[in-house]
Scaffold this motif. Structure first.
Motif, short mmCIF file in Angstrom:
data_model
loop_
_atom_site.label_atom_id
_atom_site.label_comp_id
_atom_site.label_asym_id
_atom_site.label_seq_id
_atom_site.Cartn_x
_atom_site.Cartn_y
_atom_site.Cartn_z
N THR A 156 -14.43 -0.77 14.72
CA THR A 156 -15.16 0.11 13.82
C THR A 156 -14.33 0.37 12.57
N PRO A 157 -14.97 0.83 11.48
CA PRO A 157 -14.22 1.21 10.28
C PRO A 157 -13.18 2.29 10.56
N GLU A 158 -13.44 3.16 11.54
CA GLU A 158 -12.48 4.21 11.88
C GLU A 158 -11.18 3.62 12.43
N ASP A 159 -11.28 2.50 13.16
CA ASP A 159 -10.07 1.82 13.64
C ASP A 159 -9.22 1.37 12.45
N ILE A 160 -9.87 0.79 11.46
CA ILE A 160 -9.16 0.32 10.27
C ILE A 160 -8.51 1.49 9.54
N LYS A 161 -9.26 2.55 9.34
CA LYS A 161 -8.77 3.69 8.58
C LYS A 161 -7.61 4.39 9.29
N ALA A 162 -7.70 4.50 10.62
CA ALA A 162 -6.66 5.19 11.38
C ALA A 162 -5.34 4.41 11.39
N LEU A 163 -5.43 3.08 11.38
CA LEU A 163 -4.23 2.26 11.49
C LEU A 163 -3.64 1.86 10.14
N ALA A 164 -4.36 2.10 9.06
CA ALA A 164 -3.89 1.68 7.74
C ALA A 164 -2.54 2.30 7.34
N PRO A 165 -2.34 3.62 7.48
CA PRO A 165 -1.06 4.20 7.04
C PRO A 165 0.17 3.59 7.69
N TYR A 182 -13.96 -4.60 4.90
CA TYR A 182 -13.37 -3.28 4.66
C TYR A 182 -11.85 -3.33 4.82
N ALA A 183 -11.36 -4.04 5.85
CA ALA A 183 -9.92 -4.18 6.05
C ALA A 183 -9.27 -4.89 4.86
N VAL A 184 -9.93 -5.94 4.38
CA VAL A 184 -9.42 -6.67 3.22
C VAL A 184 -9.41 -5.77 1.98
N ASP A 185 -10.47 -4.99 1.81
CA ASP A 185 -10.56 -4.09 0.66
C ASP A 185 -9.46 -3.03 0.70
N VAL A 186 -9.17 -2.51 1.90
CA VAL A 186 -8.12 -1.50 2.04
C VAL A 186 -6.78 -2.06 1.57
N VAL A 187 -6.48 -3.29 1.97
CA VAL A 187 -5.21 -3.90 1.57
C VAL A 187 -5.21 -4.24 0.08
N ARG A 188 -6.30 -4.79 -0.41
CA ARG A 188 -6.36 -5.14 -1.82
C ARG A 188 -6.27 -3.90 -2.71
N ALA A 189 -6.76 -2.78 -2.22
CA ALA A 189 -6.73 -1.55 -3.00
C ALA A 189 -5.31 -1.02 -3.20
N THR A 190 -4.33 -1.56 -2.44
CA THR A 190 -2.94 -1.13 -2.64
C THR A 190 -2.26 -1.87 -3.78
N ASN A 196 -3.32 7.94 1.79
CA ASN A 196 -4.41 8.80 2.26
C ASN A 196 -5.43 9.05 1.15
N SER A 197 -4.96 9.22 -0.07
CA SER A 197 -5.87 9.40 -1.21
C SER A 197 -6.72 8.15 -1.43
N MET A 198 -6.06 6.99 -1.31
CA MET A 198 -6.77 5.72 -1.49
C MET A 198 -7.84 5.53 -0.41
N VAL A 219 -6.41 -6.09 11.06
CA VAL A 219 -7.53 -6.52 11.90
C VAL A 219 -7.10 -6.67 13.35
N LEU A 220 -5.94 -7.29 13.59
CA LEU A 220 -5.47 -7.47 14.96
C LEU A 220 -5.20 -6.14 15.65
N ALA A 221 -4.53 -5.23 14.94
CA ALA A 221 -4.23 -3.92 15.52
C ALA A 221 -5.51 -3.14 15.80
N ALA A 222 -6.51 -3.28 14.92
CA ALA A 222 -7.79 -2.60 15.13
C ALA A 222 -8.49 -3.14 16.38
N LYS A 223 -8.38 -4.45 16.63
CA LYS A 223 -8.96 -5.03 17.84
C LYS A 223 -8.29 -4.45 19.09
#
Length: 344
Positions: free
Chosen positions: A297-306, A245-253, A331-333, A281-285
């Motif tokens: 959790t996926p919420e960690d990834i989503k919260a730290l992505a912006p 999911y973390a990789v997908d978030v970055v690739r989606a940009t 946020n839309s992505m 991934v490191l920040a989510a840990k």
């Protein structure tokens, strides 16, 4: 996830280290709160930056206590702190230090002696980093990435931990030099230091207009313990689905990637690199451990992505003309991208 990583938290030594981490993290937050009112998300971002071993770019208006926040953080950590005020006439050697010729009193001969610059510290506040030319900005690149400084071919190692917290003013563009993409990518976060709520502003006025002396900040940890915390964060397990999911978030940009949404394709010229995936991934840990969890959790990834991605994507002319911000696009992505249902 590997069996080796899973079993790290089963040892008595690691369990004691986790307790020390939780205690220190709570005490650091309390010490900062004695001086800084509000800005809890920013404080957590700075702590995550520390635990990951990264650097943070703080974007905020003048008078929002950026310098006070960083100084208070350094004091609560028991680390050395130095501040550089970036100006147009600042030279690279003003940051790194330089070799000077001095006479040896015992031999009478002249010898080179290295005089350390302010970069030789644990916590470095690079104030208004966008006010100095690119050549001087680049003097920080080696220090931020390699934790070393090279002067006249000689390599000098920096103290550990080493943390750069750089500030920039979002409204004053005259006389500034935008940070190059290569340097922006070295920052784990780009956090926005916003205005306080009315109630928090009243509390600030009451606290700082009724006393002259600043509240005493007590050190809650130290160099060696923080280095252990940085090791501990990297041992936090993460499920393969969450890593994906973390990789997908970055690739989606990336506009050319199949995961890119229509908004990304329309408004983004260049997306994020693999460094963003690793940082995410490191920040989510670190976030998981700070919240008392031993898995991401996926919420960690989503919260730290912006804050991890906002300085790593390059919007195009259409975004500016349509009044669409980078955060709007991200946020839309994130809302359009499906997250895994559960994490192990």
């Amino acid at each position: 996830m590997s069996e080796e990583v899973t079993n790290v938290f089963d040892t008595e030594e690691t369990r004691e280290l986790v307790k020390s981490f939780q205690t220190a993290n709570t005490n650091i937050r309390e010490q900062i709160a004695n001086t800084i009112i509000g800005q809890y998300d920013i404080v957590d971002s700075l702590l995550i930056t520390l635990y990951v071993g990264g650097h943070c770019l703080i974007t905020g208006m003048p008078g929002t206590a950026k310098t006070l926040l960083v100084h208070t953080l350094a004091s609560s950590l028991g680390l050395t702190f130095k501040r550089i005020q970036f100006t147009p006439d600042l030279m690279p050697t003003d940051i790194t230090g330089t070799d000077m010729v001095e006479e040896n009193q015992s031999t009478g001969k002249r010898e080179w002696r290295f005089v350390e610059g302010p970069v030789f510290t644990n916590v470095l506040l690079a104030d208004e980093i966008n006010r100095t030319p690119p050549k001087t900005q680049a003097a920080l690149l080696e220090a931020m990435q390699e934790k070393t400084v090279t002067v006249r071919g000689q390599l000098h190692e920096l103290d550990k931990p080493f943390l750069v917290l750089a500030t920039q003013n979002p409204i004053e563009l005259e006389g500034t030099y935008p940070l190059p993409e290569a340097q922006l990518d070295r920052f784990l976060f780009n956090v926005i230091l916003d205005y306080l709520s009315p109630e928090e502003e009243v509390a600030v006025i009451e606290r700082f207009t009724q006393r002259v002396d600043m509240p005493e900040v007590k050190a809650c940890t130290g160099n060696e313990e923080i280095i252990k915390f940085q090791w501990l964060v990297r041992q936090v397990p993460i499920a393969e689905s969450v890593t994906r999911y973390a990789v997908d978030v970055v690739r989606a940009t990336r506009p050319s990637d199949p995961l890119a949404t229509d908004m990304i394709k329309k408004y983004i010229n260049f997306g994020s690199s693999i460094r963003a995936s690793m940082n995410l991934v490191l920040a989510a840990k670190a976030r998981a451990l700070m919240e008392g969890r031993y898995h991401v959790t996926p919420e960690d990834i989503k919260a730290l992505a912006p804050p991890i991605l906002r300085h790593r994507v390059l919007p195009n002319y259409y975004a500016e003309s349509d009044g669409v911000t980078v955060d709007d696009i991200l946020n839309s992505m994130l809302n359009d991208l499906a997250a895994p249902a559960a994490a192990a």
